[in-house]
Design a protein around this motif. Structure first.
Motif, PDB file in Angstrom:
ATOM      1  N   ILE A 125      17.639  26.266   0.320  1.00 23.00           N
ATOM      2  CA  ILE A 125      16.963  27.440   0.888  1.00 23.00           C
ATOM      3  C   ILE A 125      16.824  27.263   2.398  1.00 23.00           C
ATOM      4  O   ILE A 125      16.431  26.183   2.877  1.00 23.00           O
ATOM      5  CB  ILE A 125      15.573  27.639   0.261  1.00 23.00           C
ATOM      6  N   LEU A 126      17.122  28.313   3.132  1.00 25.90           N
ATOM      7  CA  LEU A 126      16.900  28.319   4.574  1.00 25.90           C
ATOM      8  C   LEU A 126      15.889  29.422   4.914  1.00 25.90           C
ATOM      9  O   LEU A 126      16.020  30.547   4.436  1.00 25.90           O
ATOM     10  CB  LEU A 126      18.195  28.559   5.339  1.00 25.90           C
ATOM     11  N   ALA A 127      14.879  29.069   5.713  1.00 25.01           N
ATOM     12  CA  ALA A 127      13.866  30.054   6.118  1.00 25.01           C
ATOM     13  C   ALA A 127      13.535  29.864   7.589  1.00 25.01           C
ATOM     14  O   ALA A 127      13.385  28.731   8.064  1.00 25.01           O
ATOM     15  CB  ALA A 127      12.607  29.903   5.273  1.00 25.01           C
ATOM     16  N   VAL A 128      13.459  30.979   8.310  1.00 24.80           N
ATOM     17  CA  VAL A 128      12.980  30.960   9.697  1.00 24.80           C
ATOM     18  C   VAL A 128      11.466  31.115   9.615  1.00 24.80           C
ATOM     19  O   VAL A 128      10.942  32.214   9.424  1.00 24.80           O
ATOM     20  CB  VAL A 128      13.613  32.089  10.530  1.00 24.80           C
ATOM     21  N   THR A 129      10.746  30.002   9.712  1.00 28.37           N
ATOM     22  CA  THR A 129       9.324  30.009   9.387  1.00 28.37           C
ATOM     23  C   THR A 129       8.465  30.762  10.400  1.00 28.37           C
ATOM     24  O   THR A 129       7.328  31.131  10.097  1.00 28.37           O
ATOM     25  CB  THR A 129       8.801  28.571   9.245  1.00 28.37           C
ATOM     26  N   ASN A 130       8.991  30.973  11.597  1.00 31.59           N
ATOM     27  CA  ASN A 130       8.238  31.776  12.572  1.00 31.59           C
ATOM     28  C   ASN A 130       8.908  33.131  12.805  1.00 31.59           C
ATOM     29  O   ASN A 130       8.793  33.712  13.875  1.00 31.59           O
ATOM     30  CB  ASN A 130       8.052  31.026  13.893  1.00 31.59           C
ATOM     31  N   SER A 131       9.593  33.621  11.777  1.00 25.11           N
ATOM     32  CA  SER A 131      10.321  34.885  11.928  1.00 25.11           C
ATOM     33  C   SER A 131       9.390  36.062  12.165  1.00 25.11           C
ATOM     34  O   SER A 131       9.763  37.032  12.831  1.00 25.11           O
ATOM     35  CB  SER A 131      11.200  35.146  10.689  1.00 25.11           C
ATOM     36  N   SER A 132       8.160  36.004  11.640  1.00 24.81           N
ATOM     37  CA  SER A 132       7.232  37.119  11.865  1.00 24.81           C
ATOM     38  C   SER A 132       6.883  37.259  13.343  1.00 24.81           C
ATOM     39  O   SER A 132       6.581  38.357  13.812  1.00 24.81           O
ATOM     40  CB  SER A 132       5.953  36.922  11.048  1.00 24.81           C
ATOM     41  N   ASP A 133       6.939  36.147  14.080  1.00 20.89           N
ATOM     42  CA  ASP A 133       6.651  36.191  15.515  1.00 20.89           C
ATOM     43  C   ASP A 133       7.897  36.438  16.348  1.00 20.89           C
ATOM     44  O   ASP A 133       7.803  36.934  17.476  1.00 20.89           O
ATOM     45  CB  ASP A 133       6.017  34.872  15.974  1.00 20.89           C
ATOM     46  N   LYS A 134       9.071  36.080  15.820  1.00 20.98           N
ATOM     47  CA  LYS A 134      10.272  36.029  16.646  1.00 20.98           C
ATOM     48  C   LYS A 134      11.304  37.106  16.343  1.00 20.98           C
ATOM     49  O   LYS A 134      12.032  37.535  17.248  1.00 20.98           O
ATOM     50  CB  LYS A 134      10.956  34.655  16.469  1.00 20.98           C
ATOM     51  N   LEU A 135      11.442  37.481  15.083  1.00 22.38           N
ATOM     52  CA  LEU A 135      12.584  38.314  14.697  1.00 22.38           C
ATOM     53  C   LEU A 135      12.183  39.731  14.302  1.00 22.38           C
ATOM     54  O   LEU A 135      11.168  39.944  13.641  1.00 22.38           O
ATOM     55  CB  LEU A 135      13.325  37.675  13.520  1.00 22.38           C
ATOM     56  N   SER A 137      14.569  41.448  12.604  1.00 26.26           N
ATOM     57  CA  SER A 137      15.251  41.522  11.312  1.00 26.26           C
ATOM     58  C   SER A 137      16.197  40.349  11.186  1.00 26.26           C
ATOM     59  O   SER A 137      16.478  39.639  12.161  1.00 26.26           O
ATOM     60  CB  SER A 137      16.038  42.834  11.194  1.00 26.26           C
ATOM     61  N   LEU A 138      16.683  40.137   9.951  1.00 20.30           N
ATOM     62  CA  LEU A 138      17.692  39.117   9.693  1.00 20.30           C
ATOM     63  C   LEU A 138      18.635  39.663   8.625  1.00 20.30           C
ATOM     64  O   LEU A 138      18.240  39.880   7.484  1.00 20.30           O
ATOM     65  CB  LEU A 138      17.059  37.811   9.219  1.00 20.30           C
ATOM     66  N   THR A 149      29.486  27.851   8.766  1.00 21.00           N
ATOM     67  CA  THR A 149      29.952  29.167   9.210  1.00 21.00           C
ATOM     68  C   THR A 149      28.786  30.148   9.232  1.00 21.00           C
ATOM     69  O   THR A 149      27.860  30.077   8.427  1.00 21.00           O
ATOM     70  CB  THR A 149      31.059  29.712   8.285  1.00 21.00           C
ATOM     71  N   GLU A 150      28.873  31.093  10.156  1.00 18.00           N
ATOM     72  CA  GLU A 150      27.798  32.063  10.346  1.00 18.00           C
ATOM     73  C   GLU A 150      27.678  32.975   9.127  1.00 18.00           C
ATOM     74  O   GLU A 150      28.647  33.573   8.673  1.00 18.00           O
ATOM     75  CB  GLU A 150      28.106  32.900  11.578  1.00 18.00           C
ATOM     76  N   VAL A 151      26.450  33.086   8.579  1.00 14.33           N
ATOM     77  CA  VAL A 151      26.209  33.959   7.423  1.00 14.33           C
ATOM     78  C   VAL A 151      25.018  34.891   7.643  1.00 14.33           C
ATOM     79  O   VAL A 151      24.767  35.778   6.819  1.00 14.33           O
ATOM     80  CB  VAL A 151      25.964  33.139   6.140  1.00 14.33           C
ATOM     81  N   ALA A 152      24.277  34.699   8.733  1.00 14.83           N
ATOM     82  CA  ALA A 152      23.106  35.545   8.985  1.00 14.83           C
ATOM     83  C   ALA A 152      23.009  35.877  10.465  1.00 14.83           C
ATOM     84  O   ALA A 152      23.242  35.015  11.319  1.00 14.83           O
ATOM     85  CB  ALA A 152      21.823  34.855   8.518  1.00 14.83           C
ATOM     86  N   THR A 153      22.680  37.134  10.730  1.00  8.04           N
ATOM     87  CA  THR A 153      22.509  37.586  12.118  1.00  8.04           C
ATOM     88  C   THR A 153      21.153  38.259  12.243  1.00  8.04           C
ATOM     89  O   THR A 153      20.801  39.116  11.433  1.00  8.04           O
ATOM     90  CB  THR A 153      23.608  38.588  12.508  1.00  8.04           C
ATOM     91  N   GLY A 154      20.379  37.847  13.235  1.00 11.30           N
ATOM     92  CA  GLY A 154      19.062  38.437  13.447  1.00 11.30           C
ATOM     93  C   GLY A 154      18.921  38.937  14.867  1.00 11.30           C
ATOM     94  O   GLY A 154      19.750  38.649  15.742  1.00 11.30           O
ATOM     95  N   ARG A 155      17.862  39.689  15.095  1.00 12.17           N
ATOM     96  CA  ARG A 155      17.573  40.192  16.441  1.00 12.17           C
ATOM     97  C   ARG A 155      16.171  39.747  16.839  1.00 12.17           C
ATOM     98  O   ARG A 155      15.220  39.891  16.087  1.00 12.17           O
ATOM     99  CB  ARG A 155      17.668  41.716  16.492  1.00 12.17           C
ATOM    100  N   LEU A 156      16.100  39.190  18.056  1.00  6.86           N
ATOM    101  CA  LEU A 156      14.790  38.810  18.579  1.00  6.86           C
ATOM    102  C   LEU A 156      13.933  40.053  18.767  1.00  6.86           C
ATOM    103  O   LEU A 156      14.441  41.107  19.148  1.00  6.86           O
ATOM    104  CB  LEU A 156      14.941  38.102  19.926  1.00  6.86           C
ATOM    105  N   ASN A 157      12.632  39.897  18.499  1.00  3.45           N
ATOM    106  CA  ASN A 157      11.753  41.041  18.764  1.00  3.45           C
ATOM    107  C   ASN A 157      11.522  41.177  20.266  1.00  3.45           C
ATOM    108  O   ASN A 157      11.878  40.296  21.057  1.00  3.45           O
ATOM    109  CB  ASN A 157      10.421  40.923  17.996  1.00  3.45           C
TER     110      ASN A 157
END
Length: 665
Positions: A125-135, A137-138, A149-157
């Motif tokens: 499992i991979l989780a961006v643990t501070n995604s609520s502050d940083k992202l 979306s993912l 290899t790249e499998v996820a793309t997110g945008r900084l808030n």
């Protein structure tokens, strides 16, 4: 407007990439640890999903944390599900805390066969643990993918993007080292059963508290002190407790967390922190807490009470217009449908109050069953064999004289019993050996709590209510209008504590001996007032859940059953009960002033025929309508203007629900 920068994340292992919600771990799948994805691995080679620094390595090697240098994303890689229990055996780590890695670098290997043999899930499992502050979306690309290899793309808030652009990104992961030190000095992951937190403390449940090094933990930078209470090893952190908690959970694994108990602890300690210190403040706090327990215990059955009240109103109309006789079996059947929830109310309130106060709800339901047991109900209405302090003695217990009160329709004795049980139950579990608890905890709890209610609480309530009833009669004889004002204003308060039952025999005696009751006419006005207040709320509120409860409660109150209006709405939101009581005081005053008389038991608007003199209609009938209309107008208007607003609903929802005495934050 500037375009938000995209971030990319690679899969840490060869295999099938799956959405996070498909992961068979409720903490991760619900997004509690942040946005991310899972991978069903096809081999055991683990690579870095991002470039950056290794910030955390779990003691049991099942989890690693990374921080990216350009935008400070915190990325957690969790190897398998519940694999913390394997104590690191299937894992071989190639990196340590502080190492720099590039996306695709080999960081570990995991033995998939060993994990399967241990009956654990292999999912990485991979989780961006501070995604609520940083992202913002993912976006995850499902399907087969090669490690690195790249499998996820997110945008900084926007906040993170702008902070990065100005070179002012805050430092992340600053509590990881503190978390590592705390875990080590409480005896390691293998010594931790679970972890929750309150508003200032980490609360560990340790397997062996003697393995914890109190002095070292207390002197760690970022720790205020160590305390031990309630079977918990408490590490006092202060305002940063949630950040430290998150850092610890990242290392020990979410399977050792308990969100429900954490939420409960936060609510309790928030209540403790907000407890007032002034005498008047303490009184208000205690009263507010009591009302919260009473209304909270009643809410689950309010709908039933409202439905039963309406049914009782329909039955009153059927008998009033001679469509059904009280001796008909039809009447008996319909009456049972409408009356059963009130008759057996102690059972329901016992269950709900037990849940509310932390006692075993099933045991409390059984205690409610004891109080409504037919033989005891019969005993309560039986012939007196003596009297003590104005109370009839109608039973003996091992030769001791006892006043057996009636507990049908009652609420307060069960709430008091649930409070006692919540204190008694933990003590019983401490002193009774584990192998005997299943039988002897409920045995002693039923005996002790039932005994306290029957032998002590019931007689005390009866003695107080008898004294109040005598005072009410004295006031009425002194001045009908003044008594109407006082009785009208406070009668429903007596109902809350079950103290009104001593008034009911007075009404019954009046009707039996004289054929009418001036007192019952005043009581009727209090029912009308509760209905007028809750009707104002039904019309004023824009909240669907309030309207759904308020309208049936209005009908029920006007049918002579005020419990749904009182416990479901008016008392719960405080000011509405006060405005309803003012309306009742006005209605009671007018009823007494006009000497309104009543020839039947059924009150409120549904009981209008009870105000018809059998010898010929007199002014009582018109006085009833005048007093009732004024009562509705006053209680409705005051409630509309001062008694309720929709914001009160949110205030009640966010208010602390319960607190154990003596607990500190």
């Amino acid at each position: 407007m500037a375009k938000m920068q995209a971030v990319t994340i690679a899969t840490p292992v060869n295999g099938e990439v799956i959405p996070l919600k498909a992961v068979k771990d409720p903490v991760f799948s619900a997004g509690m640890m942040g946005l991310g994805f899972g991978v069903q691995p096809s081999d055991g080679k683990i690579v870095a999903p991002v470039s950056g620094k290794v910030t955390m390595v779990a003691e049991t090697k099942h989890a690693l944390g990374f921080a990216t240098p350009d935008n400070n994303l915190e990325v957690l890689v969790h190897l398998g599900i519940d694999t913390v229990e394997l104590k690191g055996k299937p894992f071989d780590l190639k990196v340590g805390v502080g190492d720099e890695v590039q996306t695709g670098d080999v960081i570990a290997t995991m033995d998939l066969a060993a994990i399967k043999a241990a009956n654990k899930q292999q999912t990485v499992i991979l989780a961006v643990t501070n995604s609520s502050d940083k992202l913002e979306s993912l976006d995850v690309h499902d399907g087969t993918a090669t490690a690195g290899t790249e499998v996820a793309t997110g945008r900084l808030n926007a906040n993170t993007f702008n902070a990065k652009r100005k070179g002012k990104l805050p430092k992340e992961g600053k509590y990881d080292q503190l978390a590592t030190d705390i875990i080590k000095n409480v005896g390691g992951v293998e010594n931790i059963s679970s972890l929750i937190h309150c508003i200032t403390r980490l609360r560990f449940y340790l397997k062996d508290e003697s393995k914890a090094n109190d002095d070292v933990v207390a002197n760690l930078k970022g720790v205020i002190d160590v305390a031990k209470a309630g079977g918990q090893y408490q590490v006092i952190i202060g305002p940063a407790v949630t950040d430290v908690y998150d850092a610890v959970i990242k290392q020990i694994g979410p399977e050792l967390s308990n969100d429900a108990e954490t939420a409960k602890a936060v609510a309790e300690t928030t209540a403790a922190a907000n407890r007032p210190t002034t005498t008047w403040g303490k009184i208000k706090w205690a009263l507010s807490s009591l009302i919260g327990v009473i209304t909270g215990s009643m809410i689950p059955v309010i709908g039933l009470l409202a439905a039963s009240g309406i049914l009782k109103g329909v039955l009153a109309l059927l008998t009033t217009f001679k469509l059904v006789s009280t001796t008909d079996t039809t009447y008996v059947i319909i009456n049972a449908m409408g009356d059963s929830v009130f008759y057996f109310l102690p059972i329901f309130v016992g269950f709900t109050a037990g849940k509310k106060l932390g006692a075993d709800p099933v045991i409390m339901g059984i205690i409610g069953g004891v109080l409504t047991y037919p033989a005891l109900v019969t005993m309560a209405s039986g012939k007196a064999i003596g009297s003590v302090l104005g109370m009839s003695i109608n039973a003996t217990f091992f030769g001791l004289p006892v006043h057996m009160a009636s507990y049908t329709y009652s609420i307060f004795p069960m709430i008091a019993g649930a409070w006692l049980a919540s204190k008694l139950e933990p003590w019983l579990k401490r002193v009774i050996p584990t192998v005997l608890r299943m039988i002897f905890v409920p045995l002693f709890e039923v005996i002790i709590v039932s005994g306290v209610i029957i032998l002590f609480l019931g007689p005390i309530i009866t003695m107080i209510s008898t004294g109040l009833a005598n005072a009410i009669v004295w006031i009425y004889n002194l001045s009908p209008s003044i008594s109407g004002l006082i009785i009208g204003g406070f009668y429903q308060v007596l109902v809350i504590f079950g103290l009104h039952w001593a008034v009911v025999p007075i009404v019954a005696n009046d009707i039996a001996s004289t054929g009418h009751s001036y007192l019952n006419a005043i009581i009727s006005a209090t029912m009308v007032a509760q209905g007028g207040a809750v009707m104002a709320i039904a019309l004023k509120s824009k909240l669907a859940n309030i309207k759904e409860l308020a309208w049936p409660a209005t009908i029920s109150a006007f049918s002579g059953v005020t419990e749904p209006a009182m416990y479901g709405i008016n008392l719960k939101y405080g000011r509405a009960f006060v405005t309803a009581s003012i309306g009742a005081a006005v209605g009671g005053f007018l009823t007494g002033l006009m000497r309104v008389n009543m020839w039947g038991f059924t009150g409120s608007l549904i009981g209008f025929t009870s105000f018809v003199n059998p010898k010929g209609m007199d002014f009582s009938f018109w006085g009833f309508w005048i007093a009732s209309i004024v009562t509705v107008i006053v209680s409705f208007t005051l409630t509309w203007m001062f008694g309720f607003k929709d914001e009160d609903v949110n205030a009640v929802k966010t208010a602390p629900k319960k607190r154990h005495l003596g607990e500190t934050a």
